[in-house]
Design a protein around this motif. Sequence first.
Motif, mmCIF file in Angstrom:
data_model
loop_
_atom_site.group_PDB
_atom_site.id
_atom_site.type_symbol
_atom_site.label_atom_id
_atom_site.label_comp_id
_atom_site.label_asym_id
_atom_site.label_seq_id
_atom_site.Cartn_x
_atom_site.Cartn_y
_atom_site.Cartn_z
ATOM 1 N N LEU A 55 -4.313 -3.711 -6.350
ATOM 2 C CA LEU A 55 -3.903 -4.280 -5.064
ATOM 3 C C LEU A 55 -4.724 -5.513 -4.698
ATOM 4 O O LEU A 55 -4.199 -6.474 -4.132
ATOM 5 N N ALA A 56 -6.015 -5.509 -5.028
ATOM 6 C CA ALA A 56 -6.858 -6.680 -4.759
ATOM 7 C C ALA A 56 -6.378 -7.885 -5.565
ATOM 8 O O ALA A 56 -6.306 -9.005 -5.048
ATOM 9 N N ILE A 57 -6.035 -7.666 -6.824
ATOM 10 C CA ILE A 57 -5.532 -8.755 -7.666
ATOM 11 C C ILE A 57 -4.209 -9.287 -7.104
ATOM 12 O O ILE A 57 -4.001 -10.506 -7.028
ATOM 13 N N ARG A 80 -12.974 -22.513 -9.487
ATOM 14 C CA ARG A 80 -14.157 -22.307 -8.645
ATOM 15 C C ARG A 80 -13.976 -21.050 -7.799
ATOM 16 O O ARG A 80 -12.934 -20.846 -7.175
ATOM 17 N N ARG A 81 -15.027 -20.210 -7.768
ATOM 18 C CA ARG A 81 -14.987 -18.994 -6.947
ATOM 19 C C ARG A 81 -14.965 -19.405 -5.478
ATOM 20 O O ARG A 81 -15.859 -20.102 -5.016
ATOM 21 N N VAL A 82 -13.932 -18.955 -4.753
ATOM 22 C CA VAL A 82 -13.800 -19.321 -3.343
ATOM 23 C C VAL A 82 -13.946 -18.128 -2.410
ATOM 24 O O VAL A 82 -13.944 -18.284 -1.195
ATOM 25 N N GLY A 83 -14.072 -16.938 -2.981
ATOM 26 C CA GLY A 83 -14.202 -15.737 -2.167
ATOM 27 C C GLY A 83 -13.844 -14.523 -2.984
ATOM 28 O O GLY A 83 -13.873 -14.557 -4.217
ATOM 29 N N ALA A 84 -13.480 -13.460 -2.284
ATOM 30 C CA ALA A 84 -13.130 -12.222 -2.967
ATOM 31 C C ALA A 84 -12.360 -11.318 -2.016
ATOM 32 O O ALA A 84 -12.394 -11.492 -0.792
ATOM 33 N N VAL A 85 -11.689 -10.336 -2.629
ATOM 34 C CA VAL A 85 -10.940 -9.334 -1.882
ATOM 35 C C VAL A 85 -11.470 -7.963 -2.290
ATOM 36 O O VAL A 85 -11.705 -7.710 -3.477
ATOM 37 N N GLY A 86 -11.655 -7.105 -1.314
ATOM 38 C CA GLY A 86 -12.035 -5.721 -1.575
ATOM 39 C C GLY A 86 -11.018 -4.789 -0.954
ATOM 40 O O GLY A 86 -10.614 -4.991 0.200
ATOM 41 N N VAL A 87 -10.589 -3.801 -1.720
ATOM 42 C CA VAL A 87 -9.640 -2.805 -1.236
ATOM 43 C C VAL A 87 -10.266 -1.436 -1.439
ATOM 44 O O VAL A 87 -10.894 -1.177 -2.466
ATOM 45 N N SER A 88 -10.104 -0.551 -0.464
ATOM 46 C CA SER A 88 -10.671 0.792 -0.552
ATOM 47 C C SER A 88 -9.744 1.803 0.095
ATOM 48 O O SER A 88 -9.133 1.521 1.122
ATOM 49 N N GLY A 89 -9.665 2.972 -0.526
ATOM 50 C CA GLY A 89 -8.874 4.060 0.036
ATOM 51 C C GLY A 89 -8.013 4.769 -0.987
ATOM 52 O O GLY A 89 -7.464 5.835 -0.718
ATOM 53 N N LEU A 90 -7.889 4.172 -2.164
ATOM 54 C CA LEU A 90 -7.099 4.749 -3.245
ATOM 55 C C LEU A 90 -7.999 4.898 -4.462
ATOM 56 O O LEU A 90 -9.149 4.454 -4.435
ATOM 57 N N ALA A 112 0.826 -1.213 0.000
ATOM 58 C CA ALA A 112 0.000 0.000 0.000
ATOM 59 C C ALA A 112 0.861 1.264 0.000
ATOM 60 O O ALA A 112 1.716 1.426 0.869
ATOM 61 N N PRO A 113 0.604 2.167 -0.935
ATOM 62 C CA PRO A 113 1.366 3.415 -0.960
ATOM 63 C C PRO A 113 0.876 4.431 0.070
ATOM 64 O O PRO A 113 1.565 5.404 0.354
ATOM 65 N N SER A 114 -0.310 4.196 0.622
ATOM 66 C CA SER A 114 -0.880 5.063 1.652
ATOM 67 C C SER A 114 -1.957 4.277 2.394
ATOM 68 O O SER A 114 -2.337 3.183 1.967
ATOM 69 N N PRO A 115 -2.454 4.806 3.508
ATOM 70 C CA PRO A 115 -3.419 4.064 4.314
ATOM 71 C C PRO A 115 -4.685 3.690 3.535
ATOM 72 O O PRO A 115 -5.240 4.497 2.783
ATOM 73 N N LEU A 116 -5.134 2.451 3.742
ATOM 74 C CA LEU A 116 -6.331 1.939 3.091
ATOM 75 C C LEU A 116 -6.922 0.836 3.947
ATOM 76 O O LEU A 116 -6.396 0.507 4.998
ATOM 77 N N SER A 117 -8.005 0.271 3.463
ATOM 78 C CA SER A 117 -8.636 -0.862 4.135
ATOM 79 C C SER A 117 -8.765 -2.012 3.159
ATOM 80 O O SER A 117 -8.878 -1.809 1.949
ATOM 81 N N ILE A 118 -8.753 -3.229 3.705
ATOM 82 C CA ILE A 118 -8.913 -4.440 2.903
ATOM 83 C C ILE A 118 -9.862 -5.375 3.625
ATOM 84 O O ILE A 118 -9.837 -5.484 4.855
ATOM 85 N N MET A 138 -5.983 0.154 7.924
ATOM 86 C CA MET A 138 -4.657 0.625 8.314
ATOM 87 C C MET A 138 -4.779 1.900 9.151
ATOM 88 O O MET A 138 -5.766 2.629 9.035
ATOM 89 N N ASP A 139 -3.783 2.155 9.974
ATOM 90 C CA ASP A 139 -3.733 3.410 10.718
ATOM 91 C C ASP A 139 -3.888 4.564 9.739
ATOM 92 O O ASP A 139 -3.290 4.554 8.657
ATOM 93 N N ASP A 140 -4.697 5.527 10.111
ATOM 94 C CA ASP A 140 -4.950 6.738 9.324
ATOM 95 C C ASP A 140 -5.783 6.528 8.062
ATOM 96 O O ASP A 140 -5.965 7.460 7.287
ATOM 97 N N ALA A 141 -6.291 5.314 7.841
ATOM 98 C CA ALA A 141 -7.216 5.109 6.717
ATOM 99 C C ALA A 141 -8.543 5.771 7.084
ATOM 100 O O ALA A 141 -8.964 5.739 8.245
ATOM 101 N N ALA A 142 -9.179 6.376 6.108
ATOM 102 C CA ALA A 142 -10.502 6.962 6.362
ATOM 103 C C ALA A 142 -11.429 5.856 6.866
ATOM 104 O O ALA A 142 -11.402 4.728 6.355
ATOM 105 N N ARG A 143 -12.201 6.160 7.879
ATOM 106 C CA ARG A 143 -13.029 5.140 8.524
ATOM 107 C C ARG A 143 -14.048 4.500 7.587
ATOM 108 O O ARG A 143 -14.374 3.335 7.737
#
Length: 131
Positions: free
Chosen positions: A117-119, A99-109, A17-23, A38-43
Motif C-alpha cells: 500500500l505504501a508503494i 532524489r529522495r523527497v520523503g517517504a510513506v508509512g502504512v500500519s495496521g495490516l 485499504a481492505p480494513s482500517p489502518l493508518s498512513i 482511519m476510523d476503527d484503526a488501532a490507535r
Amino acid sequence: MTHEQALAAIRATVEAAPSPLSIAVVDDHGELVACLAMDDAARDTLENARRKAYTAARSDATSTRVLAEKVGSTPTELASFDPQFSFFHGGVAAFAGGRRVGAVGVSGLPGAEDERLAIAAIAAAGLEPPA
C-alpha cells in the motif's frame, strides 16, 4: 514532498485499504507532512506509520524491510540506530528524479500488505518508489 502529494498518497491508501489502518507521509528529513488514522484503526498504528515513514526517509535504506534485512536481529546493530527508527515493514522512501523527497508509512495490516500500500501511495502521489 508537497502537501498535495501527501494528500494524494493518503486518499489512494484509504480507497485501497481492505480494513482500517493508518498512513503517514513525511518529507526528506522525516518530518510529518500529513497523516490519517482511519476510523476503527488501532490507535498505535498512527505512531507506527509515522515511525516507519521517518525511518524510510532518514535511513540509508530505501524501506524499513530493507533496513530490517540489513541489520538482522543483532542487538548491537539494532541498538546503534536512531531510537525513532522502526524495523517493521511498511515504510517506503519516495523519489522524484532519483532524489529522495520523503517517504510513506502504512500500519495496521501484515507488513507485506502495509508495504504494498505504501508503494501504491507513492505512485498515486506521482512519485517513484525505490528501484
